[in-house]
Enzyme design. Structure first.
Site, PDB file in Angstrom:
ATOM      1  N   LYS A 161       9.986  19.374  23.751  1.00  0.00           N
ATOM      2  CA  LYS A 161       8.639  19.915  23.971  1.00  0.00           C
ATOM      3  C   LYS A 161       7.916  20.297  22.673  1.00  0.00           C
ATOM      4  O   LYS A 161       6.709  20.133  22.555  1.00  0.00           O
ATOM      5  CB  LYS A 161       8.713  21.150  24.877  1.00  0.00           C
ATOM      6  N   GLU A 198       0.847  26.004  30.599  1.00  0.00           N
ATOM      7  CA  GLU A 198       1.572  26.204  31.858  1.00  0.00           C
ATOM      8  C   GLU A 198       3.031  25.900  31.575  1.00  0.00           C
ATOM      9  O   GLU A 198       3.342  25.151  30.654  1.00  0.00           O
ATOM     10  CB  GLU A 198       1.032  25.275  32.938  1.00  0.00           C
ATOM     11  N   SER A 228      17.140  15.190  26.363  1.00  0.00           N
ATOM     12  CA  SER A 228      15.866  15.878  26.123  1.00  0.00           C
ATOM     13  C   SER A 228      15.997  17.354  25.757  1.00  0.00           C
ATOM     14  O   SER A 228      15.118  17.899  25.101  1.00  0.00           O
ATOM     15  CB  SER A 228      14.955  15.722  27.347  1.00  0.00           C
TER      16      SER A 228
END
Ligand SMILES: *Cc1c(COP(=O)(O)O)cnc(C)c1O
Length: 422
Positions: free
Chosen positions: A92, A114, A387
């Protein structure tokens, strides 16, 4: 080479994507499109972006040959792209840095975001602390409960976390609330979206920032494969989990022209693709508009968004990035499902076989790689995008395994070879 030029100027990936937003946001979106167009190829912007990725995130992330796992599967060699080793523990942060850099150049001192699992919220709070920006994170109140360590992390970093009590109290409700905030504060606020969703230019922009993952792999894999005396320079398959689809687009996009490399996205099949309890938008959804773009969504016959389910909060989303809908339609990428139980088994397996605690989201990709490897010869290879790391998930896993967090998790009933008896 496969020719591929997407999206068009209005953000369409075939019939998907585009921009469906209220009039109040038209100006903000135009401003953002213009800013991104100005900086996306700007040498100074890109130099700063890559410097941040190197010094703050710790890139490039390594590619690791999971040799024990590969041997035990008895088929293709499995490689892991270690996004779990990034600062803040997942992919991210790559995207958040790019968007925060744009916000600074656009003179927006207030950031909103969010978050579902909390990883995007933590990454955003991190970058806001580093750049001295105000940070407000919307999070479904159900997710606030499921992911309390990440909520505390965000607070430590100086962010305000706003629990959202509407709807199913999860990611889609947090997204609605963040959109509402943006409408009310467009002048001083930049909305950092955490995946390849939202109105144009978000899906393209987030994909571009995350493409550093696949671009590094294109350079790293030939050396890794030469060492294994493989017959190819690039992997035969690339596998990534798909929630909104940003880590998958990040590793897929640079590989799209490499036609011999299969691209496989793994959706959360929850309790089964036909159980009604899953988040498999591409495999069980249909075309519709959600959060500002046309894509595949899980909806009932009246177009109402249906309840989704996954063991991992990060995959629990009723939509998916529009570019995935397009890649599925043109057949360049395939999408499959992995159930909660299969993901959990892969989670435990990777912990014990390779010494890596993966995020439950990433465990879906690992689980599919384990299945696929067995069907492929040993000189072929699979690259899995790992990830994120699983520290945030140990409470969930301990609960599901009937163990105390500080106890050894029970592996009974998970079908994992070699697990402890109890
Ligand atoms: C958020 C998250 C995901 C899902 O988001 P994508 O946009 O589909 O990548 C997957 N893995 C981890 C570790 C995450 O934090």
């Amino acid at each position: 080479m496969f020719s591929y030029q997407q999206p068009d100027a209005a953000g369409h990936f075939g019939p998907y994507g585009g921009s469906f937003a209220s009039e109040t946001l038209t100006h903000a979106l135009t401003e953002l499109r213009e800013a991104y167009a100005r900086y996306q190829n700007d040498p100074e912007f890109l130099a700063e972006f890559h410097s941040e990725l190197k010094h703050f995130v710790g890139r490039p992330s390594p590619v690791y040959h999971a040799a024990r796992m590969s041997r035990e599967m008895g088929g293709a060699q499995i490689y892991l792209k270690r996004e779990d080793l990034n600062h803040t523990g997942a992919h991210k942060i790559n995207n958040v840095i790019g968007q925060a850099m744009l916000a600074r150049r656009m003179g927006k001192p207030r950031i909103i975001a969010e978050t579902g699992a909390g990883q995007h919220g933590v990454a955003t709070a991190t970058i806001c602390a580093r750049y001295g920006l105000e940070c407000v994170v919307y999070m479904g109140s159900e997710d606030v409960k499921r992911q309390s360590p990440n909520v505390y992390r965000m607070k430590l970093l100086g962010a305000t976390v706003v629990p959202v009590d509407s709807g199913s109290r999860t990611l889609k409700d947090a997204l609605n609330e963040a959109m509402r905030d943006w409408v009310a504060h467009v002048d001083d606020t930049f909305y950092i979206i955490g995946t390849v969703a939202g109105p144009h230019p978000y899906p393209m922009m987030v994909r571009d920032f995350q493409s550093v993952i696949g671009t590094e792999c294109l350079e790293q894999m030939p050396a890794m494969l030469a060492e294994q005396k493989a017959s190819t320079q690039q992997p035969d398959a690339v596998i990534a989990c798909v929630g909104g689809g940003s880590n998958a687009m990040g590793i897929f996009h640079p590989y799209i022209p490499y036609e011999k490399t299969r691209l496989i996205g793994v959706e959360a099949a929850g309790e089964g693709l036909d159980s009604g309890k899953h988040s498999a938008s591409l495999q069980r959804g249909s075309s519709g508009v959600l959060h500002g773009n046309r894509t595949f969504i899980l909806q009932d016959e009246n177009g109402q968004i249906t309840e989704t389910h996954s063991i991992s909060a990060g995959l629990d989303y009723p939509g998916v990035g529009p570019e995935h809908a397009w890649l599925q339609e043109i057949g360049r990428a395939e999408y499959v499902g992995i159930t909660d139980a299969e993901a959990l088994a892969a989670f435990h397996y990777l912990c014990r076989t390779e010494g890596i605690i993966p995020a439950l989201e990433s465990s879906h990709a690992v689980a599919y790689a384990m299945k696929l490897a067995k069907t492929m010869p040993a000189d072929q290879s699979i690259l899995v995008n790992l990830s994120g790391r699983g520290d945030k998930d140990i409470g969930t896993v301990a609960d599901l395994s009937g163990a105390d967090v500080y106890d050894r998790p029970s592996m009974r009933g998970l079908g994992v070879k070699g697990g402890p008896a109890a």
